[in-house]
Design an enzyme around this catalytic site. Sequence first.
Site, mmCIF file in Angstrom:
data_model
loop_
_atom_site.group_PDB
_atom_site.id
_atom_site.type_symbol
_atom_site.label_atom_id
_atom_site.label_comp_id
_atom_site.label_asym_id
_atom_site.label_seq_id
_atom_site.Cartn_x
_atom_site.Cartn_y
_atom_site.Cartn_z
ATOM 1 N N GLU A 184 -11.519 -18.159 55.549
ATOM 2 C CA GLU A 184 -10.628 -17.416 54.638
ATOM 3 C C GLU A 184 -10.153 -18.326 53.496
ATOM 4 O O GLU A 184 -9.927 -17.866 52.380
ATOM 5 C CB GLU A 184 -9.418 -16.843 55.397
ATOM 6 C CG GLU A 184 -9.741 -15.702 56.353
ATOM 7 C CD GLU A 184 -9.950 -14.337 55.660
ATOM 8 O OE1 GLU A 184 -9.895 -14.252 54.421
ATOM 9 O OE2 GLU A 184 -10.182 -13.363 56.400
ATOM 10 N N GLU A 231 -2.577 -2.653 47.323
ATOM 11 C CA GLU A 231 -4.038 -2.676 47.201
ATOM 12 C C GLU A 231 -4.591 -1.463 46.441
ATOM 13 O O GLU A 231 -5.498 -0.781 46.900
ATOM 14 C CB GLU A 231 -4.691 -2.784 48.595
ATOM 15 C CG GLU A 231 -6.123 -3.304 48.501
ATOM 16 C CD GLU A 231 -6.765 -3.576 49.855
ATOM 17 O OE1 GLU A 231 -6.279 -4.457 50.568
ATOM 18 O OE2 GLU A 231 -7.756 -2.902 50.168
ATOM 19 N N HIS A 246 -16.762 -7.366 58.132
ATOM 20 C CA HIS A 246 -16.281 -6.360 59.098
ATOM 21 C C HIS A 246 -17.458 -5.698 59.808
ATOM 22 O O HIS A 246 -17.373 -5.375 61.001
ATOM 23 C CB HIS A 246 -15.436 -5.299 58.384
ATOM 24 C CG HIS A 246 -14.016 -5.731 58.148
ATOM 25 N ND1 HIS A 246 -13.155 -5.086 57.299
ATOM 26 C CD2 HIS A 246 -13.298 -6.761 58.665
ATOM 27 C CE1 HIS A 246 -11.976 -5.688 57.295
ATOM 28 N NE2 HIS A 246 -12.035 -6.711 58.110
#
Length: 354
Positions: A184, A231, A246
Amino acid sequence: MRTIPVNTNPPYAVTIGPGLLKDCGARLRETIPPCRMAVVTDSVVGALYLETVQESLKAAGYGVSACEFPAGEENKNFHTLSDILEFLAKERLTRTDCLVALGGGVVGDMAGFAAACYLRGIRYVQMPTTLLAAVDSSVGGKTAIDLRAGKNLAGAFLQPAAVLCDTECLNTLPQPVLAGGAAEAVKTAVLSGAGLFDRMEDGGFRFLELEPVIAACVQYKAGVVERDEKEQGERKLLNLGHTVGHAIEKCSGYTIPHGHAVAAGLAIISRSAARLGWMPEARDARRICSALADLGLPVSTEFSPEALAEAALADKKRAGDSITIVVPKSIGACELMQIPVSELLFVIGTGWEA
Ligand code: GLY
């Protein structure tokens, strides 16, 4: 010790440095008046740090209770959420009380969601104990649980009242867990640009003090969250590498950890961007893949482009017949691109092979 303000409404501070858990009570008293604190943690983190946190909170004048659930992504579900909510109700926490999320990404996401649901929203504090939670998930107010249909499919936005990131917790993390968080951090470095990326290249990250890297990631994320808390636009950039990431997690039945899946997802979309001409300097894709590989992270996956595309299309980033992907144009310049769902397989297939 560093403090980074996050100017959302209401604002809060992210404090990063050693020894913060044993000092957490006094630190929180600077902004949160005496109240009851319900510490939510998992079995692994609880065994390591719960006592320290409880003692510090008590010494600062807070009433303290604790709720511990079994560790693991497989427990980030409705059953555990329900247990946490019943615990808060049994303890008769009120809207003036506070929940503490002590742990990694699973604890932070789920305890945060419990705080967002209980009494339609109570205050909570994030105390991240993994690198992944420190650089990303503890900041920005995204909370969620997983559904059988996919990861993080039920959740809410609720900003924490404070984030205390004790860097001493990171010293004892197993290497694969640390590497997952580093994925990340590399993602953030690709978004934010050369300064941070250069520092992380060639595995140098392993030899750096973590505090400045965490601070740089949090600083970057804070700016994005301040401009786009829910978002609607810019914050979608933080999903760089996550469409495929994902999908990899889902295809593996969530046995591949999030950070490792994101690393492979970031590598695949970087190669796709270079091969499709979206990234003029193909060297940037090679630099991204090398940085990930040097950290011991995967840059490819065993799951076929077809399986990944199918899994990705169940993701919440899909909107009708299109899906928004994050394309790295260069290190420090990423863009959102809306593509027809019919093209996703082609995009993934282009970058799939290392
Ligand atoms: N982890 C991405 C975000 O917080 O938006």
